[in-house]
Design a protein around this motif. Structure first.
Motif, PDB file in Angstrom:
ATOM      1  N   ASP A   9       0.879  -1.166   0.000  1.00 18.19           N
ATOM      2  CA  ASP A   9       0.000   0.000   0.000  1.00 18.19           C
ATOM      3  C   ASP A   9       0.920   1.220   0.000  1.00 18.19           C
ATOM      4  O   ASP A   9       1.690   1.419   0.938  1.00 18.19           O
ATOM      5  N   LEU A  10       0.848   2.023  -1.057  1.00 14.25           N
ATOM      6  CA  LEU A  10       1.781   3.128  -1.259  1.00 14.25           C
ATOM      7  C   LEU A  10       1.059   4.475  -1.260  1.00 14.25           C
ATOM      8  O   LEU A  10      -0.040   4.596  -1.794  1.00 14.25           O
ATOM      9  N   LEU A  11       1.732   5.461  -0.689  1.00 16.31           N
ATOM     10  CA  LEU A  11       1.301   6.856  -0.803  1.00 16.31           C
ATOM     11  C   LEU A  11       2.295   7.530  -1.733  1.00 16.31           C
ATOM     12  O   LEU A  11       3.504   7.484  -1.497  1.00 16.31           O
ATOM     13  N   LEU A  12       1.785   8.114  -2.790  1.00 18.69           N
ATOM     14  CA  LEU A  12       2.637   8.756  -3.780  1.00 18.69           C
ATOM     15  C   LEU A  12       2.856  10.213  -3.406  1.00 18.69           C
ATOM     16  O   LEU A  12       1.994  10.849  -2.800  1.00 18.69           O
ATOM     17  N   GLY A  13       4.005  10.728  -3.777  1.00 13.66           N
ATOM     18  CA  GLY A  13       4.378  12.102  -3.424  1.00 13.66           C
ATOM     19  C   GLY A  13       3.577  13.146  -4.172  1.00 13.66           C
ATOM     20  O   GLY A  13       2.350  13.130  -4.168  1.00 13.66           O
ATOM     21  N   ASP A  14       4.241  14.039  -4.834  1.00 14.45           N
ATOM     22  CA  ASP A  14       3.631  15.190  -5.505  1.00 14.45           C
ATOM     23  C   ASP A  14       3.016  14.755  -6.835  1.00 14.45           C
ATOM     24  O   ASP A  14       3.557  15.004  -7.903  1.00 14.45           O
ATOM     25  N   VAL A  15       1.860  14.100  -6.755  1.00 16.32           N
ATOM     26  CA  VAL A  15       1.163  13.576  -7.929  1.00 16.32           C
ATOM     27  C   VAL A  15      -0.201  14.248  -8.012  1.00 16.32           C
ATOM     28  O   VAL A  15      -0.933  14.289  -7.028  1.00 16.32           O
ATOM     29  N   HIS A  16      -0.527  14.782  -9.189  1.00 16.58           N
ATOM     30  CA  HIS A  16      -1.775  15.521  -9.345  1.00 16.58           C
ATOM     31  C   HIS A  16      -2.724  14.919 -10.376  1.00 16.58           C
ATOM     32  O   HIS A  16      -3.793  15.466 -10.608  1.00 16.58           O
ATOM     33  N   SER A  17      -2.329  13.803 -10.999  1.00 16.93           N
ATOM     34  CA  SER A  17      -3.202  13.194 -11.995  1.00 16.93           C
ATOM     35  C   SER A  17      -2.921  11.700 -12.067  1.00 16.93           C
ATOM     36  O   SER A  17      -1.882  11.217 -11.605  1.00 16.93           O
ATOM     37  N   LEU A  18      -3.839  10.983 -12.681  1.00 15.78           N
ATOM     38  CA  LEU A  18      -3.637   9.546 -12.877  1.00 15.78           C
ATOM     39  C   LEU A  18      -2.492   9.279 -13.847  1.00 15.78           C
ATOM     40  O   LEU A  18      -1.788   8.274 -13.720  1.00 15.78           O
ATOM     41  N   LYS A  19      -2.273  10.187 -14.783  1.00 15.78           N
ATOM     42  CA  LYS A  19      -1.159  10.039 -15.719  1.00 15.78           C
ATOM     43  C   LYS A  19       0.182  10.131 -14.979  1.00 15.78           C
ATOM     44  O   LYS A  19       1.094   9.342 -15.227  1.00 15.78           O
ATOM     45  N   GLU A  20       0.310  11.070 -14.078  1.00 14.46           N
ATOM     46  CA  GLU A  20       1.527  11.179 -13.266  1.00 14.46           C
ATOM     47  C   GLU A  20       1.700   9.936 -12.394  1.00 14.46           C
ATOM     48  O   GLU A  20       2.817   9.459 -12.200  1.00 14.46           O
ATOM     49  N   GLN A  46      -6.800   2.129  -8.321  1.00 12.28           N
ATOM     50  CA  GLN A  46      -6.548   2.690  -9.648  1.00 12.28           C
ATOM     51  C   GLN A  46      -7.217   4.040  -9.870  1.00 12.28           C
ATOM     52  O   GLN A  46      -6.754   4.821 -10.683  1.00 12.28           O
ATOM     53  N   ASP A  47      -8.275   4.324  -9.136  1.00 13.80           N
ATOM     54  CA  ASP A  47      -8.989   5.587  -9.344  1.00 13.80           C
ATOM     55  C   ASP A  47      -8.492   6.715  -8.438  1.00 13.80           C
ATOM     56  O   ASP A  47      -8.967   7.841  -8.539  1.00 13.80           O
ATOM     57  N   LEU A  48      -7.545   6.435  -7.556  1.00 13.37           N
ATOM     58  CA  LEU A  48      -6.994   7.452  -6.662  1.00 13.37           C
ATOM     59  C   LEU A  48      -5.612   7.858  -7.166  1.00 13.37           C
ATOM     60  O   LEU A  48      -4.769   7.001  -7.415  1.00 13.37           O
ATOM     61  N   HIS A  49      -5.361   9.148  -7.314  1.00 17.24           N
ATOM     62  CA  HIS A  49      -4.093   9.556  -7.918  1.00 17.24           C
ATOM     63  C   HIS A  49      -2.929   9.622  -6.934  1.00 17.24           C
ATOM     64  O   HIS A  49      -1.783   9.645  -7.348  1.00 17.24           O
ATOM     65  N   ARG A  50      -3.170   9.604  -5.624  1.00 17.13           N
ATOM     66  CA  ARG A  50      -2.052   9.651  -4.662  1.00 17.13           C
ATOM     67  C   ARG A  50      -1.828   8.349  -3.917  1.00 17.13           C
ATOM     68  O   ARG A  50      -0.946   8.252  -3.084  1.00 17.13           O
TER      69      ARG A  50
END
Length: 97
Positions: A9-20, A46-50
């Motif tokens: 289970d990961l939390l992504l950093g400075d991500v603002h879109s699903l493409k990023e 898959q539907d959450l960008h962070r």
């Protein structure tokens, strides 16, 4: 025969879109597959960008080898600076399961 699985289970950093998000998650999945010979995929969120969930599985004839591969995969993901590892779920399955 033994099967081991990990679910990250990961939390992504400075991500603002699903493409990023895809541009961060895909290289991690590809490197796990290439470097450790495991089956890996993005398996949730898959539907959450962070947030991301990555699952992987490996098959081995020996539990020692299986544990070693899972440990190396876990250290690899935990060491990635662009993600924060929130949790890991590990399961080992044998012939009797």
């Amino acid at each position: 025969m033994y099967v081991g699985t990990l679910s990250f289970d990961l939390l992504l950093g400075d991500v603002h879109s699903l493409k990023e998000k895809r541009s961060l998650v895909r290289p991690i999945v590809a490197e796990l597959q290439r470097k450790y010979g495991v089956s890996a995929a993005e398996t949730g969120n898959q539907d959450l960008h962070r947030r991301a969930e990555i699952g992987l599985a490996v098959v081995s004839g020996e539990t020692g080898h299986l544990t070693d591969v899972l440990d190396r995969c876990e250290r690899f993901v935990a060491g990635r600076p662009e993600v924060e590892l929130l949790s890991v779920r590990r399961r080992l399955h044998g012939d009797e399961d």
